[in-house]
Design a protein around this motif. Structure first.
Motif, mmCIF file in Angstrom:
data_model
loop_
_atom_site.group_PDB
_atom_site.id
_atom_site.type_symbol
_atom_site.label_atom_id
_atom_site.label_comp_id
_atom_site.label_asym_id
_atom_site.label_seq_id
_atom_site.Cartn_x
_atom_site.Cartn_y
_atom_site.Cartn_z
ATOM 1 N N LEU A 46 0.822 -1.220 0.018
ATOM 2 C CA LEU A 46 -0.014 -0.087 0.071
ATOM 3 C C LEU A 46 0.776 1.152 0.028
ATOM 4 C CD1 LEU A 46 -2.819 -1.000 2.323
ATOM 5 C CD2 LEU A 46 -3.145 -0.821 -0.165
ATOM 6 N N ILE A 47 1.988 1.244 0.900
ATOM 7 C CA ILE A 47 2.914 2.579 0.854
ATOM 8 C C ILE A 47 3.764 2.329 -0.581
ATOM 9 C CG2 ILE A 47 4.952 1.547 1.611
ATOM 10 C CD1 ILE A 47 3.256 4.699 3.080
ATOM 11 N N ALA A 48 4.019 1.477 -1.027
ATOM 12 C CA ALA A 48 4.712 1.364 -2.447
ATOM 13 C C ALA A 48 3.783 1.769 -3.510
ATOM 14 C CB ALA A 48 4.974 -0.081 -2.860
ATOM 15 N N TYR A 49 2.452 1.430 -3.387
ATOM 16 C CA TYR A 49 1.658 2.235 -4.326
ATOM 17 C C TYR A 49 1.318 3.658 -4.111
ATOM 18 C CZ TYR A 49 -3.380 3.201 -6.009
ATOM 19 O OH TYR A 49 -4.424 3.692 -6.563
ATOM 20 N N THR A 50 1.268 4.100 -2.917
ATOM 21 C CA THR A 50 1.144 5.583 -2.775
ATOM 22 C C THR A 50 2.653 6.237 -3.161
ATOM 23 O OG1 THR A 50 -0.094 5.122 -1.043
ATOM 24 C CG2 THR A 50 1.053 7.162 -1.097
ATOM 25 N N ALA A 51 3.673 5.565 -3.213
ATOM 26 C CA ALA A 51 5.075 6.461 -3.586
ATOM 27 C C ALA A 51 4.949 6.125 -5.151
ATOM 28 C CB ALA A 51 6.079 5.453 -3.246
ATOM 29 N N ILE A 52 4.539 5.291 -5.913
ATOM 30 C CA ILE A 52 4.285 5.379 -7.112
ATOM 31 C C ILE A 52 3.430 6.497 -7.574
ATOM 32 C CG2 ILE A 52 3.304 3.939 -9.088
ATOM 33 C CD1 ILE A 52 4.601 1.633 -7.792
ATOM 34 N N ILE A 53 2.272 6.712 -6.982
ATOM 35 C CA ILE A 53 1.474 7.706 -7.262
ATOM 36 C C ILE A 53 1.924 9.218 -7.146
ATOM 37 C CG2 ILE A 53 -0.584 8.770 -6.426
ATOM 38 C CD1 ILE A 53 -1.627 6.109 -7.657
ATOM 39 N N ALA A 54 2.744 9.261 -5.870
ATOM 40 C CA ALA A 54 3.470 10.650 -5.752
ATOM 41 C C ALA A 54 4.491 10.843 -6.661
ATOM 42 C CB ALA A 54 4.113 10.384 -4.156
ATOM 43 N N ASN A 55 5.312 9.864 -7.021
ATOM 44 C CA ASN A 55 6.302 9.740 -8.359
ATOM 45 C C ASN A 55 5.575 10.315 -9.459
ATOM 46 O OD1 ASN A 55 8.800 9.447 -8.986
ATOM 47 N ND2 ASN A 55 8.015 8.079 -10.475
ATOM 48 N N ALA A 56 4.353 9.904 -9.796
ATOM 49 C CA ALA A 56 3.756 10.533 -11.018
ATOM 50 C C ALA A 56 3.063 11.603 -10.816
ATOM 51 C CB ALA A 56 2.322 9.441 -11.223
ATOM 52 N N LEU A 57 2.798 12.234 -9.793
ATOM 53 C CA LEU A 57 2.042 13.480 -9.400
ATOM 54 C C LEU A 57 3.284 14.593 -9.304
ATOM 55 C CD1 LEU A 57 -0.956 12.379 -7.203
ATOM 56 C CD2 LEU A 57 -0.932 12.887 -9.666
ATOM 57 N N ARG A 58 4.229 14.215 -9.092
ATOM 58 C CA ARG A 58 5.307 15.126 -8.626
ATOM 59 C C ARG A 58 4.865 16.199 -8.042
ATOM 60 N NH1 ARG A 58 9.206 15.112 -13.448
ATOM 61 N NH2 ARG A 58 8.579 13.154 -14.351
ATOM 62 N N PRO A 59 4.403 16.227 -6.671
ATOM 63 C CA PRO A 59 4.337 17.134 -5.850
ATOM 64 C C PRO A 59 5.424 18.130 -5.690
ATOM 65 C CG PRO A 59 4.343 15.192 -4.639
ATOM 66 C CD PRO A 59 4.363 14.842 -6.066
ATOM 67 N N LYS A 60 5.323 19.433 -5.167
ATOM 68 C CA LYS A 60 6.267 20.293 -4.922
ATOM 69 C C LYS A 60 6.941 20.235 -3.602
ATOM 70 C CE LYS A 60 3.179 23.826 -4.132
ATOM 71 N NZ LYS A 60 2.496 25.255 -4.628
ATOM 72 N N ALA A 61 6.763 19.230 -2.717
ATOM 73 C CA ALA A 61 7.282 19.159 -1.373
ATOM 74 C C ALA A 61 8.802 18.997 -1.611
ATOM 75 C CB ALA A 61 6.647 17.987 -0.797
ATOM 76 N N ARG A 62 9.444 19.841 -0.427
ATOM 77 C CA ARG A 62 10.970 19.962 -0.487
ATOM 78 C C ARG A 62 11.512 18.775 0.020
ATOM 79 N NH1 ARG A 62 11.805 25.446 -0.987
ATOM 80 N NH2 ARG A 62 10.161 26.387 -2.463
ATOM 81 N N PHE A 63 10.724 18.334 1.284
ATOM 82 C CA PHE A 63 11.458 17.108 2.158
ATOM 83 C C PHE A 63 10.681 15.995 2.274
ATOM 84 C CE2 PHE A 63 12.201 21.499 3.831
ATOM 85 C CZ PHE A 63 13.534 21.818 3.552
ATOM 86 N N LEU A 82 11.646 3.907 -5.750
ATOM 87 C CA LEU A 82 10.013 4.173 -6.275
ATOM 88 C C LEU A 82 9.672 5.376 -6.765
ATOM 89 C CD1 LEU A 82 8.092 1.758 -4.012
ATOM 90 C CD2 LEU A 82 8.363 1.457 -6.313
ATOM 91 N N MET A 83 10.555 6.669 -6.163
ATOM 92 C CA MET A 83 10.291 7.748 -6.787
ATOM 93 C C MET A 83 11.461 8.601 -7.285
ATOM 94 S SD MET A 83 7.949 8.553 -2.885
ATOM 95 C CE MET A 83 9.400 8.157 -2.052
ATOM 96 N N PRO A 84 11.928 8.028 -8.590
ATOM 97 C CA PRO A 84 12.848 8.772 -8.869
ATOM 98 C C PRO A 84 12.759 10.313 -9.494
ATOM 99 C CG PRO A 84 12.151 7.052 -10.628
ATOM 100 C CD PRO A 84 11.359 6.917 -9.116
ATOM 101 N N ASN A 85 11.447 10.683 -9.808
ATOM 102 C CA ASN A 85 11.094 11.893 -10.167
ATOM 103 C C ASN A 85 11.058 12.948 -9.224
ATOM 104 O OD1 ASN A 85 10.577 10.667 -12.685
ATOM 105 N ND2 ASN A 85 8.177 10.621 -12.444
#
Ligand code: FEO
Length: 390
Positions: free
Chosen positions: A310-327, A347-350
């Motif tokens: 479930l967290i891997a799925y979330t990481a993949i989604i976050a990687n795709a959505l590219r939020p502007k979070a700094r940390f 999982l989050m190379p972007n």
């Protein structure tokens, strides 16, 4: 459901409300349904339809046109080839013999998708004008919000700007105009956030046109354009807020204990927290929270040594959505072995977020582990202060 509205003289909303749809792209939750807006413009010499609803609603569009006694549509403007706006095009061509106008890319896609044949399409260019007699359409190139083919269409004399997906919202409602931007923010997060720089650029073009009405092809229209444009300017800016998004999953309570300690520690330090238990979370709400947050902390137990699915799925989604979070950081618990941090990074190379020292513990967190979590909260606070967020 019937959805004919005259939004200004001789300009009608003739699309369809989809009250029952609960999932888009087999991924995006639609808790409040959606709509596929389509606009009929009756000029003194030419009649135009802008966008042509989802395939599931093409009969509704055709019925709405019948109710308005439309016996001719000279042009169908396809602002974007995705199926939820091109579903009725072939039926409109069959019934009215219309010519389809779109960007070169859109026309290519429509032909490739088998929706139109080459003899029924014409590409329009940026700035090109089309006279309808007493009104004029201006076509505006607006690629990458969120496909490469998008155009906006400006009805000059009425100051109505049609923006297809851009500035839209997934919302089934009997209201015509937006009264707040909650659904637009969620939609931005799900669809437009990966294209933030392009969205920002197109906002400037929209502002220069100074429309009085903005008419997207999903959800509510905007009769106070400044409000939605200001909201978008904020969402698409590089500015982040003093917020930490905490998506987590816990199998036996260890990770949940760590998350609870972190959440309390952040609140004590004056940092806002948005906490999402991924076994219960609406991913649209989670995506929406990522629009503003300065920091994301992922919480996961080891699942056969790796991040929980479930967290891997979330990481993949976050990687795709590219939020502007700094940390970002990662906290979690393992039993006999863990490769959580390396896997989460992969999982989050972007994402270019700075990773603050993760806290990964064996079994249930002990006093030293809880102190490590407090140090993580201190580090987050320090970085937020350095950004001037509090
Ligand atoms: Fe609403 Fe990109 O389609």
């Amino acid at each position: 459901m019937k959805m004919i509205r005259e939004i200004c003289k001789n300009v009608f909303q003739v699309g369809a409300i989809d009250w029952d749809r609960r999932l888009f792209d087999a991924l995006i939750p639609l808790p409040e349904g959606t709509s596929y807006n389509s606009y009929l413009i009756k000029g003194t010499e030419k009649t135009v339809l802008i966008d042509a609803v989802d395939p599931s609603k093409k009969d509704l569009l055709l019925e709405n046109l019948d109710k308005l006694c439309v016996d001719n549509i000279d042009y169908v403007v396809s602002q974007h080839a995705e199926q939820d706006h091109s579903g009725a095009i072939k039926f409109l061509i069959d019934r009215y013999g219309s010519t389809v106008l779109g960007s070169q890319k859109c026309i290519e896609l429509l032909v490739d998708f088998g929706i139109v044949s080459k003899d029924k399409v014409r590409a329009v260019s940026d700035g090109e004008l089309l006279s309808l007699g007493d009104m004029t359409l201006e076509f505006i190139s607006a690629p990458w919000v969120h496909w490469p083919d998008t155009i906006f269409t400006y009805l000059r004399e009425r100051k109505v700007l049609f923006t297809c997906d851009f500035l839209g919202s997934h919302l089934a409602t009997s209201d015509l105009f937006a009264w707040n931007h909650d659904s637009a923010k969620r939609y931005y997060a799900e669809i437009m956030m990966p294209f933030r720089a392009n969205a920002r650029r197109h906002l400037e073009r929209v502002r220069m046109l100074a429309p009085e009405i903005i008419a997207p092809s999903h959800g509510l229209l905007h009769n106070r354009p400044d409000a939605v444009l200001s909201a978008y300017a904020d969402w698409t800016s590089d500015d982040v807020k003093n917020e930490v998004v905490v998506p987590f999953v816990s199998m036996h309570g260890s990770t949940e204990k760590m998350i609870s300690h972190l959440v309390d520690a952040l609140i004590d330090r004056g940092v806002s927290v948005k906490r999402f238990d991924l076994t219960k979370t609406d991913t649209g709400a989670l995506a929406s929270s990522l629009v503003d947050a300065a920091t994301i902390v992922f919480g996961t137990p080891a699942f056969i040594t790796r991040p929980h699915p479930l967290i891997a799925y979330t990481a993949i989604i976050a990687n795709a959505l590219r939020p502007k979070a700094r940390f970002a950081s990662i906290i979690g618990s393992y039993g006999w072995g863990a490769r959580i941090v390396e896997e989460m990074r992969s999982l989050m190379p972007n994402l270019k977020m700075e990773i603050i020292e993760p806290v990964i513990v064996k079994g249930y967190p002990k006093e030293d582990d809880l102190r490590a979590i407090e140090r993580l909260a201190d580090e987050i606070l320090r970085r937020h202060r350095e950004l001037g967020l509090l």
